[in-house]
Motif scaffolding. Sequence first.
Motif, PDB file in Angstrom:
ATOM      1  N   ALA A  12       0.841  -1.203   0.000  1.00  0.00           N
ATOM      2  CA  ALA A  12       0.000   0.000   0.000  1.00  0.00           C
ATOM      3  C   ALA A  12       0.874   1.250   0.000  1.00  0.00           C
ATOM      4  CB  ALA A  12      -0.934  -0.013   1.204  1.00  0.00           C
ATOM      5  N   GLY A  13       1.976   1.225   0.760  1.00  0.00           N
ATOM      6  CA  GLY A  13       2.889   2.364   0.776  1.00  0.00           C
ATOM      7  C   GLY A  13       3.597   2.567  -0.542  1.00  0.00           C
ATOM      8  N   VAL A  14       3.835   1.475  -1.284  1.00  0.00           N
ATOM      9  CA  VAL A  14       4.420   1.583  -2.615  1.00  0.00           C
ATOM     10  C   VAL A  14       3.419   2.224  -3.578  1.00  0.00           C
ATOM     11  CG1 VAL A  14       5.193   0.247  -4.622  1.00  0.00           C
ATOM     12  CG2 VAL A  14       6.076  -0.288  -2.347  1.00  0.00           C
ATOM     13  N   LEU A  15       2.161   1.788  -3.521  1.00  0.00           N
ATOM     14  CA  LEU A  15       1.161   2.413  -4.377  1.00  0.00           C
ATOM     15  C   LEU A  15       1.008   3.896  -4.059  1.00  0.00           C
ATOM     16  CD1 LEU A  15       0.477  -0.509  -5.236  1.00  0.00           C
ATOM     17  CD2 LEU A  15      -1.926   0.169  -5.230  1.00  0.00           C
ATOM     18  N   TYR A  16       1.122   4.239  -2.788  1.00  0.00           N
ATOM     19  CA  TYR A  16       1.071   5.637  -2.364  1.00  0.00           C
ATOM     20  C   TYR A  16       2.196   6.431  -3.024  1.00  0.00           C
ATOM     21  CZ  TYR A  16       0.811   9.518   1.043  1.00  0.00           C
ATOM     22  OH  TYR A  16       0.703  10.741   1.659  1.00  0.00           O
ATOM     23  N   GLY A  17       3.371   5.813  -3.171  1.00  0.00           N
ATOM     24  CA  GLY A  17       4.502   6.495  -3.773  1.00  0.00           C
ATOM     25  C   GLY A  17       4.566   6.404  -5.279  1.00  0.00           C
ATOM     26  N   GLU A  18       3.936   5.386  -5.864  1.00  0.00           N
ATOM     27  CA  GLU A  18       4.123   5.116  -7.286  1.00  0.00           C
ATOM     28  C   GLU A  18       2.920   5.452  -8.166  1.00  0.00           C
ATOM     29  OE1 GLU A  18       6.702   4.145  -8.915  1.00  0.00           O
ATOM     30  OE2 GLU A  18       8.102   3.143  -7.553  1.00  0.00           O
ATOM     31  N   THR A  19       1.739   5.671  -7.568  1.00  0.00           N
ATOM     32  CA  THR A  19       0.542   5.864  -8.389  1.00  0.00           C
ATOM     33  C   THR A  19      -0.176   7.157  -8.022  1.00  0.00           C
ATOM     34  OG1 THR A  19      -0.942   4.712  -6.856  1.00  0.00           O
ATOM     35  CG2 THR A  19       0.201   3.366  -8.495  1.00  0.00           C
ATOM     36  N   ILE A  20      -1.253   7.393  -8.728  1.00  0.00           N
ATOM     37  CA  ILE A  20      -2.147   8.520  -8.435  1.00  0.00           C
ATOM     38  C   ILE A  20      -3.417   7.925  -7.823  1.00  0.00           C
ATOM     39  CG2 ILE A  20      -3.479  10.424  -9.425  1.00  0.00           C
ATOM     40  CD1 ILE A  20      -1.360  10.586 -11.630  1.00  0.00           C
ATOM     41  N   PRO A  21      -3.721   8.232  -6.560  1.00  0.00           N
ATOM     42  CA  PRO A  21      -4.835   7.571  -5.863  1.00  0.00           C
ATOM     43  C   PRO A  21      -6.192   7.737  -6.546  1.00  0.00           C
ATOM     44  CG  PRO A  21      -3.429   8.706  -4.294  1.00  0.00           C
ATOM     45  CD  PRO A  21      -2.967   9.120  -5.659  1.00  0.00           C
ATOM     46  N   SER A  22      -6.364   8.779  -7.335  1.00  0.00           N
ATOM     47  CA  SER A  22      -7.657   9.019  -7.997  1.00  0.00           C
ATOM     48  C   SER A  22      -7.824   8.217  -9.280  1.00  0.00           C
ATOM     49  CB  SER A  22      -7.819  10.511  -8.312  1.00  0.00           C
ATOM     50  OG  SER A  22      -6.788  10.954  -9.197  1.00  0.00           O
ATOM     51  N   TRP A  23      -6.823   7.420  -9.664  1.00  0.00           N
ATOM     52  CA  TRP A  23      -6.913   6.641 -10.887  1.00  0.00           C
ATOM     53  C   TRP A  23      -7.980   5.556 -10.772  1.00  0.00           C
ATOM     54  CZ3 TRP A  23      -1.276   5.585 -12.993  1.00  0.00           C
ATOM     55  CH2 TRP A  23      -0.887   6.699 -13.751  1.00  0.00           C
ATOM     56  N   ASN A  24      -8.347   5.023 -11.914  1.00  0.00           N
ATOM     57  CA  ASN A  24      -9.327   3.952 -11.999  1.00  0.00           C
ATOM     58  C   ASN A  24      -8.906   2.769 -11.118  1.00  0.00           C
ATOM     59  OD1 ASN A  24     -10.524   1.386 -13.269  1.00  0.00           O
ATOM     60  ND2 ASN A  24     -11.616   3.002 -14.370  1.00  0.00           N
ATOM     61  N   MET A  25      -9.863   2.162 -10.415  1.00  0.00           N
ATOM     62  CA  MET A  25      -9.572   1.077  -9.490  1.00  0.00           C
ATOM     63  C   MET A  25      -8.887  -0.097 -10.183  1.00  0.00           C
ATOM     64  SD  MET A  25      -9.450  -0.258  -6.524  1.00  0.00           S
ATOM     65  CE  MET A  25     -10.235   1.079  -5.628  1.00  0.00           C
ATOM     66  N   GLU A  26      -9.240  -0.397 -11.420  1.00  0.00           N
ATOM     67  CA  GLU A  26      -8.618  -1.527 -12.114  1.00  0.00           C
ATOM     68  C   GLU A  26      -7.140  -1.268 -12.387  1.00  0.00           C
ATOM     69  OE1 GLU A  26     -10.298  -4.507 -12.595  1.00  0.00           O
ATOM     70  OE2 GLU A  26     -11.647  -3.377 -11.274  1.00  0.00           O
ATOM     71  N   ALA A  27      -6.793  -0.014 -12.661  1.00  0.00           N
ATOM     72  CA  ALA A  27      -5.380   0.328 -12.833  1.00  0.00           C
ATOM     73  C   ALA A  27      -4.632   0.195 -11.515  1.00  0.00           C
ATOM     74  CB  ALA A  27      -5.242   1.746 -13.383  1.00  0.00           C
ATOM     75  N   LEU A  28      -5.254   0.611 -10.410  1.00  0.00           N
ATOM     76  CA  LEU A  28      -4.626   0.483  -9.099  1.00  0.00           C
ATOM     77  C   LEU A  28      -4.450  -0.988  -8.716  1.00  0.00           C
ATOM     78  CD1 LEU A  28      -6.448   3.315  -7.111  1.00  0.00           C
ATOM     79  CD2 LEU A  28      -4.173   3.389  -8.146  1.00  0.00           C
ATOM     80  N   LYS A  29      -5.429  -1.824  -9.037  1.00  0.00           N
ATOM     81  CA  LYS A  29      -5.305  -3.255  -8.752  1.00  0.00           C
ATOM     82  C   LYS A  29      -4.153  -3.866  -9.556  1.00  0.00           C
ATOM     83  CE  LYS A  29     -10.210  -4.177  -7.740  1.00  0.00           C
ATOM     84  NZ  LYS A  29     -11.406  -4.896  -8.245  1.00  0.00           N
ATOM     85  N   ALA A  30      -4.047  -3.499 -10.830  1.00  0.00           N
ATOM     86  CA  ALA A  30      -2.956  -4.012 -11.663  1.00  0.00           C
ATOM     87  C   ALA A  30      -1.609  -3.615 -11.067  1.00  0.00           C
ATOM     88  CB  ALA A  30      -3.086  -3.483 -13.090  1.00  0.00           C
ATOM     89  N   GLN A  31      -1.509  -2.366 -10.588  1.00  0.00           N
ATOM     90  CA  GLN A  31      -0.263  -1.914  -9.967  1.00  0.00           C
ATOM     91  C   GLN A  31       0.022  -2.688  -8.692  1.00  0.00           C
ATOM     92  OE1 GLN A  31       2.028   0.774 -11.045  1.00  0.00           O
ATOM     93  NE2 GLN A  31       3.160  -0.528  -9.615  1.00  0.00           N
ATOM     94  N   ALA A  32      -1.015  -2.972  -7.903  1.00  0.00           N
ATOM     95  CA  ALA A  32      -0.822  -3.715  -6.651  1.00  0.00           C
ATOM     96  C   ALA A  32      -0.247  -5.097  -6.921  1.00  0.00           C
ATOM     97  CB  ALA A  32      -2.143  -3.814  -5.889  1.00  0.00           C
TER      98      ALA A  32
END
Length: 444
Positions: A150-170
């Motif tokens: 979760a801390g990596v996603l906080y540093g590497e992504t934009i939290p407002s992005w589409n949930m499917e993109a965030l899941k792929a990043q996770a």
Amino acid sequence: MGLNRFNLRSVFCIGFVLMALTLLSSVWGAEPEMKVRVRLVSEGDVTFTVSMETEVYYRTSQNRWALVENVRMTPGQTWTASLQSGTGKLQLTTPVGDRLTSSHSLQLRPIVSEGSIILLGHEYGGNIQLIPLSNKIEVFNEVGLEEYIAGVLYGETIPSWNMEALKAQAVASRTYALNQIGRHKTYDYCDQTHCQRYRGRSNFQSIMDAVASTRGEVLLYKGKLINAFYHSSSGGMTENNDDIWGGEPLPYLRSVADYDDASDKYRWQMPGLITVKELLNRLGLSQWDSCEIRPIRNEKTQVITDYVFRRYGGLQSEQFSRETIRWRLGLLSPRFQIRRVPADQVQQALKNLNSGPVRIVRSTPNGETIQLTLQVDVEIEGEVIDSPVTLNANEAILISGRGFGHGVGLSQWGSQGLAQMGKGYHEILRHYYGSDVVIEKRYE
């Protein structure tokens, strides 16, 4: 969890190999949570506060953590960790005069898992370890794997992005993390892009949901974790791993079409022209004035992978990969083109300044006068270097390119583009890593 803590304490005594085996057995076995140790980059004294009551432990001569009796840090109190002058001991102080001095490493452990410690501009769950060295304090965060992701996603992504993109990043970040665990020998990861950018505890619900809904999911090729590389943007086409880093081509890191045109780094160019001499200086060839340059192509893909620079009139030569040139010149990506601009074209452009349209791009008051910054558009010819050429000292160079990052694997902006097109995270991951990659939940 007691067994997991015991394993983590014992591994520091018996070395990195056993650490990796112990941690990996926690992931693939029944243990639901594992801990990773992340080095937080810091300089000088370290100031921190705790959100809940926090116990202090010290590392014994037996390399175990022992509780410091009758010491508890209270919420909201500010502490500063420094090296005591003359002794090099670790010293913790507060503005109201509280003081704790130790010649041992210290661990700050909130008494409940919801507790956190705020330092270096970020909030961290888990434990914080302060290690005194001869001239600095090293700071480590020991935290559960899923909270780390979760801390990596906080540093590497934009939290407002589409949930499917965030899941792929996770899923990509979790796979990458497990495949790289222990890469720094005495700790698992740093908090920089060298490993993955880690910014501590995330309070964004979108990030927490993306990590929770993909908990334990990883990417496998023939039963093994893949090297789940990812980058910001590729500029329309991702790269083959062998075209960027050499080595064997990996079937799950092949060049594919990207959908990252919303990225502001989709196209870019270096500001202005540079001389051939400046190009050579920045490549570390400071004694050269001119050179011959020859692109090298991958025999299978016919993509330019390297450039050979040979000193004009001599036998000395140097070969640089696109990735090396990217870092030495400070380019956004290795997907670039080098254009030569003959000296006579530059001189002709200067002569034609009065014939081009002029625009005022900035007006600045300067006492009783106004300073105008003008832009004049003129056209000059340039030649893309895709075959051997000789560069003379009085010629100029223009470098332009596409994308941001190394360009291999998952494209973050492209992932967002696919998600906005209605693709689910499984489809996104298979697009970038190939249809033969298996997405599997290895623990609950």
